[in-house]
Motif scaffolding. Structure first.
Motif, PDB file in Angstrom:
ATOM      1  N   LYS A 248     -44.789  64.862  38.231  1.00  0.00           N
ATOM      2  CA  LYS A 248     -44.780  66.233  38.302  1.00  0.00           C
ATOM      3  C   LYS A 248     -43.087  66.684  37.804  1.00  0.00           C
ATOM      4  CE  LYS A 248     -48.587  69.087  39.319  1.00  0.00           C
ATOM      5  NZ  LYS A 248     -48.991  70.213  38.010  1.00  0.00           N
ATOM      6  N   ARG A 249     -43.080  67.141  36.549  1.00  0.00           N
ATOM      7  CA  ARG A 249     -41.650  66.817  36.258  1.00  0.00           C
ATOM      8  C   ARG A 249     -40.703  66.999  37.209  1.00  0.00           C
ATOM      9  NH1 ARG A 249     -40.379  69.624  30.432  1.00  0.00           N
ATOM     10  NH2 ARG A 249     -38.270  68.307  29.843  1.00  0.00           N
ATOM     11  N   LEU A 250     -39.480  65.880  37.235  1.00  0.00           N
ATOM     12  CA  LEU A 250     -38.332  65.576  37.715  1.00  0.00           C
ATOM     13  C   LEU A 250     -37.452  66.257  37.732  1.00  0.00           C
ATOM     14  CD1 LEU A 250     -39.210  62.078  38.918  1.00  0.00           C
ATOM     15  CD2 LEU A 250     -39.185  63.487  39.654  1.00  0.00           C
ATOM     16  N   SER A 251     -37.412  67.244  36.286  1.00  0.00           N
ATOM     17  CA  SER A 251     -35.984  67.490  35.354  1.00  0.00           C
ATOM     18  C   SER A 251     -36.702  69.355  34.774  1.00  0.00           C
ATOM     19  CB  SER A 251     -35.072  66.538  34.791  1.00  0.00           C
ATOM     20  OG  SER A 251     -36.043  66.446  33.330  1.00  0.00           O
ATOM     21  N   GLN A 252     -35.645  69.457  34.608  1.00  0.00           N
ATOM     22  CA  GLN A 252     -35.665  70.616  33.957  1.00  0.00           C
ATOM     23  C   GLN A 252     -35.532  70.968  32.257  1.00  0.00           C
ATOM     24  OE1 GLN A 252     -38.286  72.936  35.030  1.00  0.00           O
ATOM     25  NE2 GLN A 252     -37.801  71.378  36.422  1.00  0.00           N
ATOM     26  N   HIS A 253     -34.609  70.202  32.098  1.00  0.00           N
ATOM     27  CA  HIS A 253     -34.256  70.451  30.283  1.00  0.00           C
ATOM     28  C   HIS A 253     -34.669  69.115  29.976  1.00  0.00           C
ATOM     29  CE1 HIS A 253     -32.521  65.932  31.188  1.00  0.00           C
ATOM     30  NE2 HIS A 253     -31.874  66.955  32.960  1.00  0.00           N
ATOM     31  N   ASP A 254     -34.149  69.386  28.984  1.00  0.00           N
ATOM     32  CA  ASP A 254     -35.444  67.611  27.324  1.00  0.00           C
ATOM     33  C   ASP A 254     -34.091  67.028  27.287  1.00  0.00           C
ATOM     34  OD1 ASP A 254     -32.777  68.966  26.266  1.00  0.00           O
ATOM     35  OD2 ASP A 254     -33.338  70.098  24.156  1.00  0.00           O
ATOM     36  N   HIS A 255     -33.531  66.142  27.865  1.00  0.00           N
ATOM     37  CA  HIS A 255     -33.379  64.930  27.722  1.00  0.00           C
ATOM     38  C   HIS A 255     -34.081  63.742  28.675  1.00  0.00           C
ATOM     39  CE1 HIS A 255     -29.953  66.957  26.429  1.00  0.00           C
ATOM     40  NE2 HIS A 255     -28.596  65.747  25.973  1.00  0.00           N
ATOM     41  N   ALA A 256     -33.912  62.863  28.028  1.00  0.00           N
ATOM     42  CA  ALA A 256     -34.670  61.774  29.264  1.00  0.00           C
ATOM     43  C   ALA A 256     -33.734  60.472  29.408  1.00  0.00           C
ATOM     44  CB  ALA A 256     -35.833  60.947  27.746  1.00  0.00           C
ATOM     45  N   TYR A 257     -33.995  59.629  30.799  1.00  0.00           N
ATOM     46  CA  TYR A 257     -33.541  58.666  30.988  1.00  0.00           C
ATOM     47  C   TYR A 257     -33.622  57.607  30.654  1.00  0.00           C
ATOM     48  CZ  TYR A 257     -31.759  63.182  33.829  1.00  0.00           C
ATOM     49  OH  TYR A 257     -31.402  63.479  34.416  1.00  0.00           O
ATOM     50  N   ILE A 258     -32.886  57.082  30.162  1.00  0.00           N
ATOM     51  CA  ILE A 258     -32.463  55.316  30.257  1.00  0.00           C
ATOM     52  C   ILE A 258     -32.030  54.593  31.500  1.00  0.00           C
ATOM     53  CG2 ILE A 258     -31.164  54.828  28.255  1.00  0.00           C
ATOM     54  CD1 ILE A 258     -31.838  52.233  27.452  1.00  0.00           C
ATOM     55  N   PHE A 259     -33.245  54.398  32.761  1.00  0.00           N
ATOM     56  CA  PHE A 259     -32.597  53.848  34.170  1.00  0.00           C
ATOM     57  C   PHE A 259     -32.365  52.026  33.888  1.00  0.00           C
ATOM     58  CE2 PHE A 259     -34.357  57.810  35.741  1.00  0.00           C
ATOM     59  CZ  PHE A 259     -33.280  58.173  35.934  1.00  0.00           C
ATOM     60  N   GLN A 260     -30.935  51.809  34.380  1.00  0.00           N
ATOM     61  CA  GLN A 260     -30.643  50.000  34.697  1.00  0.00           C
ATOM     62  C   GLN A 260     -31.632  49.742  36.210  1.00  0.00           C
ATOM     63  OE1 GLN A 260     -26.839  48.602  33.117  1.00  0.00           O
ATOM     64  NE2 GLN A 260     -27.095  51.216  33.637  1.00  0.00           N
ATOM     65  N   ASN A 261     -32.436  48.356  35.992  1.00  0.00           N
ATOM     66  CA  ASN A 261     -33.070  48.150  37.479  1.00  0.00           C
ATOM     67  C   ASN A 261     -31.542  47.390  37.818  1.00  0.00           C
ATOM     68  OD1 ASN A 261     -34.819  48.633  39.589  1.00  0.00           O
ATOM     69  ND2 ASN A 261     -36.235  46.816  39.185  1.00  0.00           N
ATOM     70  N   PRO A 262     -32.155  47.020  39.379  1.00  0.00           N
ATOM     71  CA  PRO A 262     -30.470  45.767  39.876  1.00  0.00           C
ATOM     72  C   PRO A 262     -31.206  44.105  39.490  1.00  0.00           C
ATOM     73  CG  PRO A 262     -31.130  46.535  41.396  1.00  0.00           C
ATOM     74  CD  PRO A 262     -32.382  47.828  40.486  1.00  0.00           C
ATOM     75  N   ASP A 263     -33.049  43.922  38.646  1.00  0.00           N
ATOM     76  CA  ASP A 263     -33.696  42.726  38.001  1.00  0.00           C
ATOM     77  C   ASP A 263     -33.335  42.960  36.651  1.00  0.00           C
ATOM     78  OD1 ASP A 263     -34.750  44.815  36.541  1.00  0.00           O
ATOM     79  OD2 ASP A 263     -36.915  44.573  38.212  1.00  0.00           O
TER      80      ASP A 263
END
Length: 531
Positions: A248-263
């Motif tokens: 289910k939607r985690l944000s209420q805007h129209d931007h996407a995210y790019i996340f960095q992971n420790p690996d």
């Protein structure tokens, strides 16, 4: 328009394309547009495997810059805007936010990478990158408070499965014969031609005489060479599984995210189908059956854990409403880490007799360029001198303001929807907006003869009318509920459990000419199969 193998004994063509994923249909389209006669066979539905299991992005690949793949990134960035213009209904610009994690890549390195990303290719449609304060930007609201600084840049979104279907439609409209659920069992050189044996789902054998064969079998490219073609190649593919989850939607805007992971991995979190967030992908070496690919519990945990590292709202595996996985046939290289394997492609052209072209690797963003290069190779061998043409052509439905691709079609798509709503005021606005996004200018063809809701036929499922199902079966090779609810659309995400059974029963009754004895509501109560 749909063409089946019914009543076919023998086919003669210039080019036989094996594989109905994005590369296969792209090559079939380009070749047909240059006047070559084309037959394409796909053992399952179009985009049934890898090509419907992507992250749904048209992008240069920001992270590929770390591996010094500047040529690939530049090629993809150029293609990004070419494709946006060609099919503005199924592709659109999207802004991506990268929160800066102090324990990961330093800010200066990210800034340098985004500067390169902005300038490696000309941009007309997409704004450049910039730094943002996450405490003041809307994209910061769903994130944990320790993320204060971030960067925003542009890329594109695509409905990947529809992209495949539209290429197949364009190929067919230019004369190609598209045979779904038809497996190529063998090919053999005989003089200056290939003799191929195909088998459809009814077990009928079809013989094809082709001057050239294109092996675009994706994960099966090497298997097809060794099995059906009885040949070997100096190139090989590395099978890497990529999996995604939908919550289910985690944000209420129209931007996407790019996340960095420790690996070191990069994972996207993208607004999806209005109500959801799509999170992925993983990169896992795959050695199993390529026709039976699924996400593992470990991958689900990995993606949930990464999401929880950034989002304030925690998710667990129980929150996953849908998941999918696909095997990417990446060009084998010396990379030890699966995520570092190149996304570029190579074309293996065997001209020891009748030509055989095999496609190794590739990514969805560069499919059109790959197809163009492939046909540039095979056309001279077939005495065809027609020039490449797809860079300046719309895909079916993409000609919303003009017959040629233009920036206006991307920038003014909302105006196109408004015009449709004005012309079809009798249709609910949300339904017409969905049609506009799925079918573009072909919405007029879908609704031909419809002036009232009664003209739409039976409402088989909520928001799915008989006129649309008939169109998909007649024009887009759909033959069952999975084709319609999960590849031609993502309606399956929005419908109750058991909807696939209802639709399959309706299709079966329609095909057999039987009348249906009870209502949709009754069938919904009776259905017990979950999504």
């Amino acid at each position: 328009m749909n063409q089946t193998a019914e009543n076919i004994d023998t086919l003669v063509c210039d080019v036989l394309v094996v594989g109905g994923g994005i590369n296969g249909v792209g090559i079939a389209r380009d070749a047909a547009g240059r006047g070559l006669s084309v037959v394409l066979c796909e053992q399952d539905d179009l985009a049934a495997h890898t090509s419907s299991s992507s992250s749904k992005l048209i992008h240069g690949g920001l992270r590929y810059l770390e591996h010094y793949e500047f040529g690939l990134v530049r090629k993809a960035l150029i293609e990004r805007e070419v494709l946006l213009r060609a099919a503005p209904h199924i592709m659109w610009p999207m802004r991506f936010v990268m929160p800066h994690d102090k324990g990961q890549r330093p800010a200066w390195l990210i800034r340098a990478g985004m500067f390169l990303y902005d300038h490696l290719a000309r941009r007309e449609l997409l704004p450049g990158s910039r730094a943002i304060n996450l405490r003041k930007h809307a994209a910061g609201a769903p994130l944990k408070s320790n993320f204060v600084r971030g960067f925003v840049y542009s890329d594109g979104w695509v409905d990947d499965a529809r992209l495949v279907v539209l290429n197949a439609m364009d190929a067919a409209e230019r004369g190609a014969r598209i045979l779904t659920h038809t497996r190529c069992e063998s090919i053999a050189r005989q003089g200056a031609t290939w003799q191929a044996s195909l088998r459809d789902r009814q077990g009928q054998n079809i013989k094809v005489t082709a001057r050239c064969v294109v092996n675009a079998a994706g994960p099966w490219v090497a298997q097809f060479l060794e099995g059906a073609a009885q040949r070997s190649s100096s190139k090989s593919v590395r099978l890497v599984k990529g999996s995604h989850i939908v919550v289910k939607r985690l944000s209420q805007h129209d931007h996407a995210y790019i996340f960095q992971n420790p690996d070191g991995r990069i994972v996207f979190a993208i607004p999806y189908e209005k109500e959801f967030t799509l999170i992925g992908t993983t990169d896992v070496e795959y050695h199993g059956d390529t026709s039976k690919v699924s996400i593992s519990a470990e991958e689900i945990d990995y993606l949930c854990t990464l999401s929880n590292r950034y989002f304030e709202k925690a998710i667990t595996p129980a929150d996953v409403v849908w998941s999918y996985a696909g095997v990417r046939p990446l060009l084998e290289d010396a990379a030890a880490d699966a995520s570092a394997v190149t996304r570029d492609y190579q074309l293996d052209f065997d001209v020891e007799g009748a030509p055989l072209l095999s496609v190794f690797g590739g990514k969805i963003t560069t499919f059109r360029k790959l197809a163009e290069e492939a046909v540039d190779l095979i056309a001279p061998a077939l005495a065809n001198t027609q020039v490449s043409w797809t860079a300046n052509a719309c895909l079916p439905g993409g000609d919303i303001f003009d017959a040629r691709p233009d920036n206006r079609s991307v920038r003014e798509f909302d105006r196109f929807i408004s015009n449709l709503q004005r012309d079809h005021a009798w249709l609910p606005a949300p339904l017409l907006a969905r049609y506009a996004r799925a079918y573009g200018s072909r919405t007029q063809q879908l609704l031909a003869g419809c002036k009232t809701m009664e003209n739409m036929g039976e409402e088989i499922l909520s928001g799915l009318f008989a006129v649309e199902v008939d169109y998909l079966m007649r024009q887009e090779w759909a033959s069952c509920a999975a084709d319609i609810l999960w590849r031609r659309s993502k309606l399956g995400l929005h419908l109750p459990a058991g909807s696939d059974v209802i639709l399959d029963n309706w299709i079966a009754a329609r095909s057999s000419g039987k009348s249906r004895g009870h209502s949709v509501a009754e069938e919904t109560d009776q259905a017990v199969v979950s999504k």
